[in-house]
Structure formats: structure tokens, C-alpha cells
Design an enzyme around this catalytic site. Structure first.
Site, short mmCIF file in Angstrom:
data_model
loop_
_atom_site.label_atom_id
_atom_site.label_comp_id
_atom_site.label_asym_id
_atom_site.label_seq_id
_atom_site.Cartn_x
_atom_site.Cartn_y
_atom_site.Cartn_z
N ASP A 54 -9.27 0.24 1.99
CA ASP A 54 -9.51 0.74 0.69
C ASP A 54 -10.76 0.79 0.06
OD1 ASP A 54 -6.54 1.72 1.11
OD2 ASP A 54 -5.80 0.55 -0.56
N THR A 103 -2.70 6.14 -4.20
CA THR A 103 -1.73 6.90 -3.61
C THR A 103 -0.47 6.54 -4.59
OG1 THR A 103 -1.56 4.94 -2.04
CG2 THR A 103 -2.55 6.95 -1.49
N THR A 104 -0.57 5.41 -4.86
CA THR A 104 0.81 4.89 -5.84
C THR A 104 0.59 5.66 -7.10
OG1 THR A 104 0.75 2.97 -4.69
CG2 THR A 104 2.30 3.07 -6.52
N ASP A 146 0.84 -1.26 0.00
CA ASP A 146 0.05 0.12 -0.06
C ASP A 146 0.83 1.09 -0.06
OD1 ASP A 146 -3.05 0.87 0.60
OD2 ASP A 146 -1.91 1.98 1.85
#
Ligand code: ADP
Ligand code: MG
Length: 532
Positions: free
Chosen positions: A390, A95-96, A62
Site C-alpha cells: 500500500d 478500498t475501504t 486491509d
């Protein structure tokens, strides 16, 4: 007179970097952060094992968690981490993607700078590109209704593919969609709103992942205070008490003044009476479960047990509030304030055998629910929790906006091509900046391919080809390497995940590229012998 003497305007503890050096430093920092987490992108991304300064181990895939755990120094790197944090706060996923995008935008900027394109032109071009992308995304977005369970499940699935959840994905996605739908509210204007705090996640180590369940109510990490109390109560009527269930000495003293030993006996008699009265008041309201935020005196425990009441003490304030919301109960201070209406209702309250967990479930109309996750190790349930979190967030995003886009690199490839067309229509130097902006989107499909062991160049060519002939949902099947219709494949994500990622990545890149002077004040050194 001053000729030749430099004018010092900065304090000596300020470290200064300027011009090309400053730009390079920021670009390197942004690229480094992106490079650190890009290998985790996508379902076949790798995991990272992190050990913090106190020796705790986290294994995760994550992006937000990784960036949270590693501490970065460089100011530009900090800004990139902030992009990821904002992404996590605002939408809970992507987010990545956001981080990798900033890295790519800075890499593109680097090329432009070396061609002597002015930073202001780049920054401006990036903002134009961003506005255009948001327009394109809107155009590509597909509607999803409140009851569109099929698509909501796919959205939850996409967010958790490749995480530890894999074996139980179907079950957990179902639980997540149910949970979010249960707590969703409709505003007067008919908008759907979800308070993410209304879905609580609790973890139990020991059982297997399959035993995860949706509790229409609360799970409290406490066992009953007294062995003689029932472990299970059905048709639960739950009293929530904020104050301790005990009597203070002063309460008793106020009533009697002790002068003789006879009165001493009366004291304990009266004390006992008062304690029994506390329990009686609770039982009189019909309550058969008690959650007390403070302690419960032994005698009160005894009397409550005699009446078949299941009681928990020292329940955390947060859990009390949550229980009130989930069970539709009112927290009162003392038993004398308790009424039947203040009680919460549930089908069952049960302290799970051999655990410290009490589950109060089966509420009629819960405004808050709990997802109880189980797993064989703490590391596993922690990663499960991140995945479920998530999933809950993306289902929330999709419900609130009623829109999704197609993933697997498809939306990024479409953006890439359409923004390039747009750039051509602008012309001049800005065109170069917007083209560079478009090119940055390549990083998503490229990285998905790379992380899955496929040739990134080949895949990119194939993707662009498909999109060029109108297959706007074409993306990369990360398991077979084939270019397929990702909408058909069910790889879909909330529109908000992409809009937020693109917005914050572009804004940050545009800001960073225009920095040509960094003045960093070092913490002042303490003077020798100075007072703290
Ligand atoms: P992020 O932190 O950005 O959410 P993830 O590791 O979750 O990063 O990866 C998200 C990317 O993986 C998205 O581009 C998404 O479309 C893609 N993706 C998710 N599931 C699949 C799948 N089954 N096939 C191809 N791509 C997928
Ligand atoms: Mg994700």
C-alpha cells in the site's frame, strides 16, 4: 383466444425480482458489504480474522484483502466488491473508503426512493455530485514534487498507520520512498511514471521486523547448489542462463558411435570434457555468479565451485527476468552465447547464512529493486507485505500525479459542505439527490470517530463547525478525539486515492439504483445420464 393466459418469455431457470423488491435487494446487499468492512476503516480500525475453505488463516485490516477472501453471492454485492478491487488495482489504497462510500450512497438512495424520488433522478443527481466533487478535490489538492521527501514519507505513513507495521513504520516508509524514487522514470514530456512491478517485495520469516532492508537488486529464494561454492561473492558479475547447464546424451552420441568398451571410456571422458567446457566458457567471461533457470549438472557445479563461482539453479523465470532488469544483465540460453556485456553487476551476492535466500545487492543503477521484509511469523510478514505494498502504491500515485489531499475526514467534510451549497444552486428534485450525495460523505468522518471510540455525532458537528469557519484541513485526531489541522498533523493522501474512490463509488451507486428488474439465470441442471 389467449386472453387470461400469461405469456412466458423467460426460461424456467431464470429467477426474477422486480420493482421495489429488486431495488431493496440491491440496497441491502451494498449496505451489507459496506457494513462488513467499515469497522476496519482508519488507523484505529479493527482487524478481521478470515479462514478460507482450505483452512488458511489471514488476519488483516486491509479492505481489499477481506473482500477478496470472502466470497459474496449477490450480484449487487459483487459489484461493490468490484469497486474495491478496481480501487486496489488502480491506486492500491482507499478500498475501504470506496466500499463504505457505495454503502452510504445506497443508504441515501433508499431514503430518496421512499420519498418517491425517481431512480433516474437519483442516478443523475449522483453523477452531477460526482463531477462536482472531482472539481472540489482538484481545488483542494496540494502539489508534491519528486524530491519532496518529507511529504512523501507522510503519505507512506498515512497509508500504513494502524497496520502491523506500526513499530517499524518510520524505517519502512523510508525504504518505500527510496525504492519508488529509484525505479521512477521520466517520460519525454517530463511526466513521472512508475511501474509498480519494479518494486518487488520478498519475505523472510525468522528475523525481526527491524531487519527489513532495501536491496538495490534482487533476492532469490534459492541457496547455492553446491556447498563448496563461496557463500559470499563481492564485486559480483552475474551470468543469467535460461537453459540447463548439462549435456544431453544425444549431443555426445552425435559425435561418437559407441561400439567397443574402449569407446565407452572415451564417452565419459568426452562428456566430462564437455561439462568442463561449459563451466570454462562461463568463467572466461569473468562471471563469478550464475543464475540458471534450469538444472546444473554435478560436474559443472564442481568446476564452477573450483573457480569460486556462486551458482543457483532452478531460478524461477520471473526472478530471472527481474534479475535481468535489476542488475542490467541479459539472459542468454547457453554459455557459448555469454559475453562480458551480458553480465549483470552488483557489489555483492550473498546466500544469507542458514536460509534459502540469496541476496544480490548494490547495483549501480537498478531499474528494479527489492524490499526484503522480515518478521517472526508468516502471518506478520504477510500483513507487513500488504502494508508496504500500500505504501509503495501511494508514493507512486503521489509521484505520478504530483498531488495530495488532506485526510482524517477533512477532505470529506469539505466535500460534504461544498456539495450541499452546490445542490442549493441547482434546485428542484435534482437538488435532493445531490444533497443526498453530499450527505453520503459523512460516513467517512463518522466511521473514523466510531472506530476510535468517539461519539460520531459530536465529532461530526465539531468538524462541520470548523470547516464552516474556513478551517478546510480540519479533521479528526483519532487518538485524542480532537479536531485538528490534519495537514499540520501530516495525515495526507494522494489525490488519486480519493478521486478514484469517489468516481467508482458514485458510478456504481448510480448504476445500481436504476436497476428495477433482476433476472438471474441459474446454472442449468445436468440432465440425468448426460455425457460430460
Ligand atoms: P482504506 O482502505 O480506505 O485506505 P484505511 O483503513 O486505510 O482504509 O483508512 C483510511 C482512512 O483513515 C482515511 O480517511 C485516512 O485519512 C484516515 N487516516 C489515516 N491515518 C490517520 C490518522 N493518523 N488520523 C486520522 N485519520 C487517519
Ligand atoms: Mg488505507
Amino acid at each position: 383466444m389467449l386472453a387470461g393466459q400469461p405469456v412466458v418469455i423467460l426460461r424456467e431457470n431464470v429467477e426474477r425480482t422486480r420493482g421495489f423488491e429488486a431495488q431493496r435487494s440491491n440496497i441491502m446487499a451494498a449496505k451489507a458489504v459496506a457494513a462488513a468492512i467499515r469497522t476496519t476503516l482508519g488507523p484505529r480500525g479493527m482487524d478481521k480474522m478470515l479462514v478460507n475453505s482450505s483452512g488458511d488463516v489471514v488476519i488483516t485490516n486491509d479492505g481489499a484483502t477481506i473482500l477478496h477472501e470472502i466470497s459474496v453471492q449477490h450480484p449487487a454485492a459483487k459489484m461493490v466488491v468490484e469497486v474495491a478491487e478496481t480501487q486496489d488495482d488502480e491506486v492500491g489504497d482507499g478500498t475501504t473508503t470506496a466500499t463504505v462510500l457505495v454503502g452510504a450512497l445506497m443508504e441515501e438512495a433508499e431514503k430518496l426512493l421512499s420519498q418517491e424520488i425517481h431512480p433516474t433522478v437519483i442516478g443523475h443527481g449522483y453523477l452531477l455530485g460526482m463531477e462536482k466533487s472531482l472539481e472540489i478535490l482538484d481545488d483542494l489538492a496540494i502539489s508534491v514534487g519528486f524530491d519532496d521527501r518529507e511529504n512523501l514519507l507522510k503519505i507512506a505513513d498515512t497509508a500504513t498507520t494502524g497496520k502491523a507495521i506500526e513499530g517499524v513504520k518510520e524505517k519502512l516508509s523510508g525504504i518505500v520512498v527510496d525504492a519508488v524514487q529509484l525505479v521512477a522514470d521520466k517520460t519525454d514530456e517530463g511526466r513521472i511514471v512508475v511501474d509498480e512491478d519494479d518494486v518487488m517485495i520478498k519475505k523472510q520469516v525468522g528475523e525481526t521486523m527491524d531487519d527489513a532492508e532495501l536491496v538495490r537488486g534482487v533476492v532469490i529464494d534459492k541457496k547455492r547448489v553446491f556447498e563448496q561454492m563461496p557463500r559470499v561473492v563481492t564485486d559480483a558479475r552475474v551470468a543469467l542462463l535460461a537453459q540447463p547447464l548439462e549435456i544431453t546424451k544425444t549431443q555426445v552420441k552425435a559425435k561418437i558411435k559407441i561400439t567397443t568398451s574402449d569407446q565407452m571410456k572415451a564417452f565419459s571422458e568426452q562428456e566430462r570434457e564437455a561439462l568442463k567446457h561449459l563451466a570454462d566458457q562461463i568463467v572466461a567471461t569473468g562471471a563469478n555468479v550464475v543464475l540458471c533457470q534450469k538444472g546444473i549438472a554435478d560436474a559443472v557445479q564442481f568446476y564452477l565451485a573450483k573457480h569460486g563461482v556462486l551458482a543457483l539453479e532452478d531460478v524461477k523465470e520471473n526472478d530471472m527476468k527481474y534479475a535481468a532488469r535489476a542488475l542490467g544483465a541479459t539472459i542468454v540460453n547457453k554459455p557459448e552465447e555469454l559475453t562480458e556485456e551480458a553480465l549483470g553487476r552488483a557489489e555483492k551476492a550473498e546466500q544469507l547464512a542458514d536460509t534459502e535466500l540469496t541476496v544480490i545487492s548494490g547495483c549501480q543503477n537498478p531499474k528494479a529493486v527489492t524490499i526484503l521484509l522480515r518478521g517472526t511469523s508468516q502471518l506478520l510478514v504477510d500483513e507487513l507485505e500488504r502494508a508496504v505494498y500500500d505504501a509503495a502504491r501511494v508514493v507512486q500515485d503521489a509521484l505520478e500525479d504530483g498531488k495530495f489531499v488532506v485526510g482524517g475526514g477533512s477532505v470529506e467534510t469539505e466535500l460534504l459542505l461544498r456539495i450541499r451549497d452546490y445542490a442549493a444552486s441547482i434546485g428542484g428534485r435534482a437538488q435532493m439527490a445531490i444533497e443526498a450525495f453530499a450527505n453520503a460523505f459523512e460516513v467517512i468522518p463518522r466511521t473514523l470517530a466510531e472506530n476510535s471510540g468517539f461519539d460520531p455525532i459530536d465529532k461530526l458537528v465539531a468538524l462541520k463547525k470548523a470547516h464552516a469557519v474556513g478551517q478546510k484541513y480540519a479533521g479528526l485526531d483519532v487518538y485524542t478525539g480532537a479536531v485538528v489541522d490534519m495537514k499540520e498533523a501530516g495525515v495526507i493522501e494522494p489525490l488519486r486515492v480519493k478521486t478514484q474512490a469517489i468516481k467508482s463509488a458514485s458510478e456504481t451507486a448510480s448504476l445500481l439504483v436504476r436497476v428495477d428488474d433482476m433476472m438471474i439465470t441459474q446454472p442449468a441442471k445436468k440432465r440425468e445420464g448426460a455425457e460430460e
